[in-house]
Motif scaffolding. Structure first.
Motif, PDB file in Angstrom:
ATOM      1  N   ASP A 100      50.655  38.603  48.969  1.00  0.00           N
ATOM      2  CA  ASP A 100      49.503  39.486  48.786  1.00  0.00           C
ATOM      3  C   ASP A 100      48.962  39.344  47.377  1.00  0.00           C
ATOM      4  N   PHE A 101      47.645  39.528  47.261  1.00  0.00           N
ATOM      5  CA  PHE A 101      47.033  39.564  45.933  1.00  0.00           C
ATOM      6  C   PHE A 101      47.416  40.849  45.226  1.00  0.00           C
ATOM      7  N   VAL A 102      47.242  41.960  45.897  1.00  0.00           N
ATOM      8  CA  VAL A 102      47.674  43.271  45.393  1.00  0.00           C
ATOM      9  C   VAL A 102      48.189  44.077  46.576  1.00  0.00           C
ATOM     10  N   PRO A 103      49.005  45.101  46.320  1.00  0.00           N
ATOM     11  CA  PRO A 103      49.444  45.960  47.424  1.00  0.00           C
ATOM     12  C   PRO A 103      48.258  46.612  48.123  1.00  0.00           C
ATOM     13  N   ALA A 104      48.422  46.923  49.401  1.00  0.00           N
ATOM     14  CA  ALA A 104      47.342  47.528  50.190  1.00  0.00           C
ATOM     15  C   ALA A 104      46.906  48.870  49.629  1.00  0.00           C
ATOM     16  N   SER A 105      47.801  49.539  48.903  1.00  0.00           N
ATOM     17  CA  SER A 105      47.487  50.859  48.348  1.00  0.00           C
ATOM     18  C   SER A 105      46.647  50.801  47.075  1.00  0.00           C
ATOM     19  N   THR A 106      46.357  49.589  46.560  1.00  0.00           N
ATOM     20  CA  THR A 106      45.603  49.450  45.313  1.00  0.00           C
ATOM     21  C   THR A 106      44.218  50.076  45.445  1.00  0.00           C
ATOM     22  N   LEU A 107      43.850  50.871  44.455  1.00  0.00           N
ATOM     23  CA  LEU A 107      42.545  51.533  44.473  1.00  0.00           C
ATOM     24  C   LEU A 107      41.476  50.600  43.922  1.00  0.00           C
ATOM     25  N   SER A 108      40.261  50.791  44.371  1.00  0.00           N
ATOM     26  CA  SER A 108      39.146  49.993  43.875  1.00  0.00           C
ATOM     27  C   SER A 108      38.845  50.350  42.426  1.00  0.00           C
ATOM     28  N   LYS A 109      38.390  49.346  41.671  1.00  0.00           N
ATOM     29  CA  LYS A 109      38.015  49.537  40.268  1.00  0.00           C
ATOM     30  C   LYS A 109      36.488  49.509  40.161  1.00  0.00           C
ATOM     31  N   TYR A 110      35.969  50.344  39.239  1.00  0.00           N
ATOM     32  CA  TYR A 110      34.525  50.451  39.078  1.00  0.00           C
ATOM     33  C   TYR A 110      34.133  50.373  37.610  1.00  0.00           C
ATOM     34  N   THR A 159      35.747  41.162  44.812  1.00  0.00           N
ATOM     35  CA  THR A 159      36.534  42.298  45.302  1.00  0.00           C
ATOM     36  C   THR A 159      36.770  43.300  44.181  1.00  0.00           C
ATOM     37  N   ARG A 160      36.764  44.568  44.544  1.00  0.00           N
ATOM     38  CA  ARG A 160      37.069  45.622  43.586  1.00  0.00           C
ATOM     39  C   ARG A 160      38.554  46.002  43.605  1.00  0.00           C
ATOM     40  N   LYS A 161      39.297  45.427  44.517  1.00  0.00           N
ATOM     41  CA  LYS A 161      40.712  45.785  44.635  1.00  0.00           C
ATOM     42  C   LYS A 161      41.563  44.809  43.831  1.00  0.00           C
ATOM     43  N   TYR A 162      41.908  45.210  42.622  1.00  0.00           N
ATOM     44  CA  TYR A 162      42.801  44.432  41.759  1.00  0.00           C
ATOM     45  C   TYR A 162      43.572  45.416  40.896  1.00  0.00           C
ATOM     46  N   ASP A 163      44.800  45.042  40.540  1.00  0.00           N
ATOM     47  CA  ASP A 163      45.605  45.955  39.740  1.00  0.00           C
ATOM     48  C   ASP A 163      45.351  45.799  38.249  1.00  0.00           C
ATOM     49  N   SER A 164      44.936  44.621  37.827  1.00  0.00           N
ATOM     50  CA  SER A 164      44.618  44.354  36.427  1.00  0.00           C
ATOM     51  C   SER A 164      43.435  43.402  36.397  1.00  0.00           C
ATOM     52  N   SER A 165      42.504  43.626  35.492  1.00  0.00           N
ATOM     53  CA  SER A 165      41.343  42.737  35.413  1.00  0.00           C
ATOM     54  C   SER A 165      41.770  41.293  35.196  1.00  0.00           C
ATOM     55  N   TRP A 166      42.888  41.118  34.502  1.00  0.00           N
ATOM     56  CA  TRP A 166      43.356  39.756  34.214  1.00  0.00           C
ATOM     57  C   TRP A 166      43.697  38.990  35.489  1.00  0.00           C
ATOM     58  N   ARG A 167      44.113  39.728  36.530  1.00  0.00           N
ATOM     59  CA  ARG A 167      44.480  39.079  37.778  1.00  0.00           C
ATOM     60  C   ARG A 167      43.276  38.420  38.458  1.00  0.00           C
ATOM     61  N   MET A 168      42.075  38.862  38.102  1.00  0.00           N
ATOM     62  CA  MET A 168      40.874  38.266  38.688  1.00  0.00           C
ATOM     63  C   MET A 168      40.589  36.878  38.122  1.00  0.00           C
ATOM     64  N   PHE A 169      41.262  36.516  37.040  1.00  0.00           N
ATOM     65  CA  PHE A 169      41.055  35.208  36.420  1.00  0.00           C
ATOM     66  C   PHE A 169      42.038  34.213  37.037  1.00  0.00           C
ATOM     67  N   ASP A 170      41.856  33.922  38.311  1.00  0.00           N
ATOM     68  CA  ASP A 170      42.793  33.081  39.040  1.00  0.00           C
ATOM     69  C   ASP A 170      42.058  31.891  39.645  1.00  0.00           C
ATOM     70  N   SER A 171      42.745  31.155  40.498  1.00  0.00           N
ATOM     71  CA  SER A 171      42.132  29.962  41.081  1.00  0.00           C
ATOM     72  C   SER A 171      41.166  30.290  42.205  1.00  0.00           C
TER      73      SER A 171
END
Length: 910
Positions: A31-41, A406-418
């Motif tokens: 999984d990219f993040v757990p299903a319970s991860t809240l959206s970031k705005y 996607t707005r569902k990420y636990d850390s903004s840094w995780r969005m810097f992926d492949s």
């Protein structure tokens, strides 16, 4: 900022210090993040910072900054005087971590500081378009992130020696460690700097140089000003003892390259010398003049990769090449250079509103480097870059899948992926092919002009391309940006030569409703060239979600199909599992015009693995003209891991003469095999092999564990003339010694751990080598290694500390978990999030652990190696059987041919 992934995955450019371990942990979860991860705005923009006026007094030796920052706030609206929550007009929270002696002053303002953030409260609400100024006075000492002091240490030696300097590196949320800011990209301010330091030091920052003054105490104050609104993560400054070299100006804009003193200025220009040409090219490509007052680039060991700060790009100093290193880094350096320059438009001039839209900057910068290769290098390099983007994305998607936006990420840094870098870049390429070049580039130019100095979202970009193309792109964006996954195609070719057609069947196998992986509406071009040289093409169209299979019939002439190409024009993203037979694959590998289909054909032949197929691979691989295809042949041979494939792998490296191919080839040779060992030993003894490639070959030579190589590796590790630029050669030799599993090598490595013995740039490799070796030692030696790593967690060198974390994880030292978690106060949130995930995996692991005897470990691994050896012998026996059968077949065919010729001769006489 580029995202560097090693050659094992793809060609992108940015790697976090612990990223490989993090990716391994994510692969386990799927999984990219757990299903319970809240959206970031994105944050509210009611009270908005609009200007930062910074007076910065640096004391470099003490790693201290005394700062006075005046920040201008404004309510830029004229119709929000009565919001539902009136507090938004009189309160604002600023990110600020580790500030000392904080004083906050301003008309009607009070503050509360908890060590992480400053909450400002005004006695009266802001009126429409009202401005207010708040003054922050504080001290920063030994910051853990964002602001990096590189101070020489008498115990450490380097090459060149560490020169005193300080530099910033902020992406994605790290300006907060020394500046009071709203640390999100939507908030942008103009900047002014007054940087004070001893007059022998040079200071550089964003924007234009305003002037310099020197006071009676010998302190110099340097002033810079930036009028372009700048998000916090792009603020940049550097102060120190630098060398520099000027390049030719472009349109009167000065261009300069800098590095800490000790480097050769000519090497800086060697790395970045294409910069003026790149600026002229990108201005023409985007029809927009370069917007900065200068374009400076600086190298430092404190930078993680490279970063696109407005008008002042920062690089890791290991990208500085001498003539020898330049041979293998030239394309990589150019790719990073144009990537960072592309951010001038995509990320700097146009800022993303929030991190769900990060593809608008990183996918774009990645794709611009592909466009540079297309226009300035070669068709093969361009198509190879596209192929590598797809391969890098596929590799990560095997671990987890997520939508590009996607707005569902636990850390903004995780969005810097492949998904963001190569995955998004390939989607931009598909969009270009979908609407056509003219509409695409006119739409891009429209987007740049419309959103310059503004923030943008994904739909803003979509609407600009729609305006120029007239095509409704909502379906495209829904499918490729807002959904996850990609088409996985499995199929077959049914060749009907007598009926003069080829039937192509493809099936989408990725569809998984439960996992939200959809059917894709796509069209796949298929091209067939026959033995007469005639070419025929058809399309396999997927347009019905209820039918995952699609077909196409390709009429052909009377000749047999010879070469088949899927997606010959490079328009579509998909993986492919089709094998049309060895003869067609061999011809495609040799004759296909595009690198992607040549790579696919070689991969399928190697996957087949029989003697006949491997003969065809050998016949073609040494004639393959493009280095990138040879690299991927090597990768496929290494994955096959058969005796036949490894023999060819060794032969391929022995024949290779393009330095750009050296490192990715030797990277794959981490396999214990006589053919591999022979090729590696010959390679490391070649004259003038670039340092990075030689270092990796030395590391993998140690994996061969041949007693004859121990003395050689030791001779390299102890030779002061074989350090290699940036320590590549020495580091590789040390890692090779660690891979030998030898008590002698382990004791030597441990004897080198005291500060000052090995150069600082080599010490992380030394500690990694000790971890690799310690697993195979007795309990006493194993305990010494664990104690060493626990002590190293407190070292002043970040890379060494991370090597110690990895070492403790490698040794499965569960008792060290608390010591690792004790690093929290010395790490930024991004890195510590990764450390916590590693500790969780350590605590839950069922590995051998330090409590299991080394003899037991050796016994288990020896058993595994014995079994592997038996399998290789069985494979060799099978290979000999195939050879005998093939020889008998060839002999029978020869005898039959001779008899036929004899009969014909007899008939002729009669």
């Amino acid at each position: 900022m580029p995202f560097e992934i090693s050659e094992c995955a793809c060609r992108d450019h940015r790697v976090g210090r612990l990223e490989r371990a993090e990716m391994t942990a994510m692969a386990a979860s799927g999984d990219f993040v757990p299903a319970s991860t809240l959206s970031k705005y994105a944050p509210n923009m009611v009270i908005e910072p609009v200007h930062l006026d910074m007076a910065l007094d640096f004391h470099l030796e003490a790693k201290t900054l005394h700062a006075v920052v005046e920040q201008t706030f404004v309510n830029p609206h004229d119709a929000n005087s009565n919001p539902g929550d009136p507090s938004v007009l009189r309160t604002l929270r600023l990110d600020a971590i580790g500030f000392l002696d904080l004083e906050v002053t301003g008309a009607g303002v009070t503050h509360r500081y908890d060590g992480q953030s400053i909450t400002l409260s005004w006695s009266t609400p802001f009126g429409p378009n009202e401005k207010r100024v708040v003054r922050f006075k504080y001290t920063i000492e030994k910051p853990i992130s964002g602001l990096y002091f590189d101070v020489p240490d008498e115990h450490y030696k380097g090459f060149p020696d560490r020169m005193l300097h300080v530099i910033t590196d902020h992406e994605s949320e790290r300006a907060r460690y020394w500046l009071p800011v709203v640390d999100f990209p939507a908030v942008r301010t103009t900047l002014s700097f007054e940087i004070t330091a001893p007059q022998q030091f040079q200071a550089v920052a964003n924007g234009a140089l305003v002037g310099e003054t020197v006071n009676a105490q010998g302190l110099k104050t340097t002033k810079y000003k930036l009028d372009t609104p700048c998000p916090s993560y792009l603020i940049c400054l550097a102060v120190g003892d630098f060398v520099s070299i000027d390049d030719e100006p472009v349109n009167g804009m000065p261009i300069k390259y800098l590095a800490p003193k000790g480097y050769n200025p000519e090497d800086l220009k060697r790395a970045l010398g294409r910069t003026p040409a790149m600026i002229r090219w990108i201005e023409k490509k985007l029809d927009h003049k370069f917007p900065w007052p200068k374009y400076f680039q600086i190298f430092s060991r404190a930078i993680g990769g490279a970063m696109e700060n407005i008008s002042f790009v920062t690089w890791l100093d290991r990208y500085i090449p001498d003539e020898l290193l330049h041979q293998e880094l030239v394309l990589n350096a150019d790719s990073i250079n144009i990537h960072e320059m592309a951010h001038t438009y995509f990320g700097d001039l146009i800022v993303i509103r929030h991190f769900e839209h990060v593809w608008l900057k990183e996918s774009w910068a990645t794709y611009v480097s592909t466009l540079w290769f297309e226009d300035n290098v070669s068709e093969d390099q361009y198509r190879y870059d596209l192929w590598a983007n797809a391969a890098g994305y596929f590799a990560e998607a095997a671990s987890y899948m997520r939508p590009i936006v996607t707005r569902k990420y636990d850390s903004s840094w995780r969005m810097f992926d492949s998904h963001t870098y190569p995955g998004g870049a390939y989607r931009l390429h598909m969009l270009r092919k979908h609407v056509g070049d003219d509409a695409f580039f006119r739409g891009v130019q429209k987007y740049v002009k419309a959103f310059a100095c503004k923030t943008a979202e994904t739909d803003d970009f979509r609407k600009c391309i729609e305006a120029e193309s007239g095509i409704n792109l909502v379906p495209f964006f829904d499918q490729w940006l807002y959904s996850k996954g990609y088409p996985k195609l499995k199929g077959s070719l049914d060749i009907k030569t007598d009926q003069r057609y080829v039937a192509v069947t493809l099936e989408q196998t990725q569809v998984d409703v439960a996992a939200s992986i959809p059917f894709f509406n796509i069209t796949v071009d298929v091209e067939i060239t026959d033995t007469d040289g005639k070419t025929f093409e058809a399309q396999v169209v997927f347009d019905n979600p209820s039918q995952t299979k699609a077909f196409a019939v390709i009429p052909i002439g009377g000749a047999k199909p010879k070469v088949v190409r899927f997606d010959p024009h490079g328009r579509m993203l998909f993986s492919l599992d089709v094998s049309p037979g060895e003869d067609i694959l061999a011809a495609t590998a040799a004759e296909a015009k595009d690198v992607a289909n040549r790579i696919w054909a070689y991969q399928e032949l190697i996957k087949a693995g029989g003697l006949s197929a491997m003969r065809k691979v050998r016949a073609g691989m040494l004639k393959e003209p493009f280095y990138g295809v040879r690299v991927q042949i090597a990768a496929a041979l290494a994955r096959a891991k058969t005796a036949a494939s490894l023999e060819l792998l060794g032969e391929l490296l022995t024949a290779e003469r393009d330095p750009k191919a050296y490192f990715p080839m030797v990277f794959r040779m981490s396999i214990r095999d006589d053919s591999v060992r022979k090729a590696l030993r010959a390679f490391v003894e070649r004259p003038n092999v670039p340092y990075r490639s030689r270092g990796k070959a030395l590391e993998n030579l140690g994996l061969q564990r041949n007693a004859d190589d121990l003395a050689y590796l030791m001779s390299v590790a102890t030779d002061p003339n074989q350090l290699g630029m940036h320590g590549h050669t020495r580091g590789g030799a040390l890692r090779g010694l660690g891979n030998m599993r030898s008590e002698v090598a382990f004791d030597y490595l441990m004897s080198r751990t005291a500060p000052g013995i090995e150069p600082i740039l080599v010490r992380p490799a030394l500690y990694s080598a000790i971890a690799a070796s310690a697993v195979w030692q007795n309990q006493q030696r194993l305990r010494l290694a664990i104690e060493l790593f626990e002590e190293g967690l407190r070292d002043s060198n970040d890379e060494l500390r991370f090597a110690c974390v990895r070492g403790l994880i490698t040794l499965d030292s569960k008792s060290s978990a608390s010591a690792i978690l004790g690093m929290e106060s010395t790490m930024d949130e991004r890195d510590f999030t990764t450390v916590k995930s590693l500790v969780r995996s350590l605590r839950s692991s069922t590995g051998f652990g330090p409590g299991v005897s080394a003899d037991k470990v050796k016994e288990l691994f020896t058993l595994a190696e014995t079994l592997e050896g038996r399998l290789k012998k069985m494979e060799e026996a099978e290979r000999l059987r195939e050879l005998r059968e093939l020889t008998l077949k060839e002999q029978k065919e020869k005898e039959a041919k001779e008899k036929e010729d004899k009969d014909k001769a007899t008939e002729a006489k009669l």
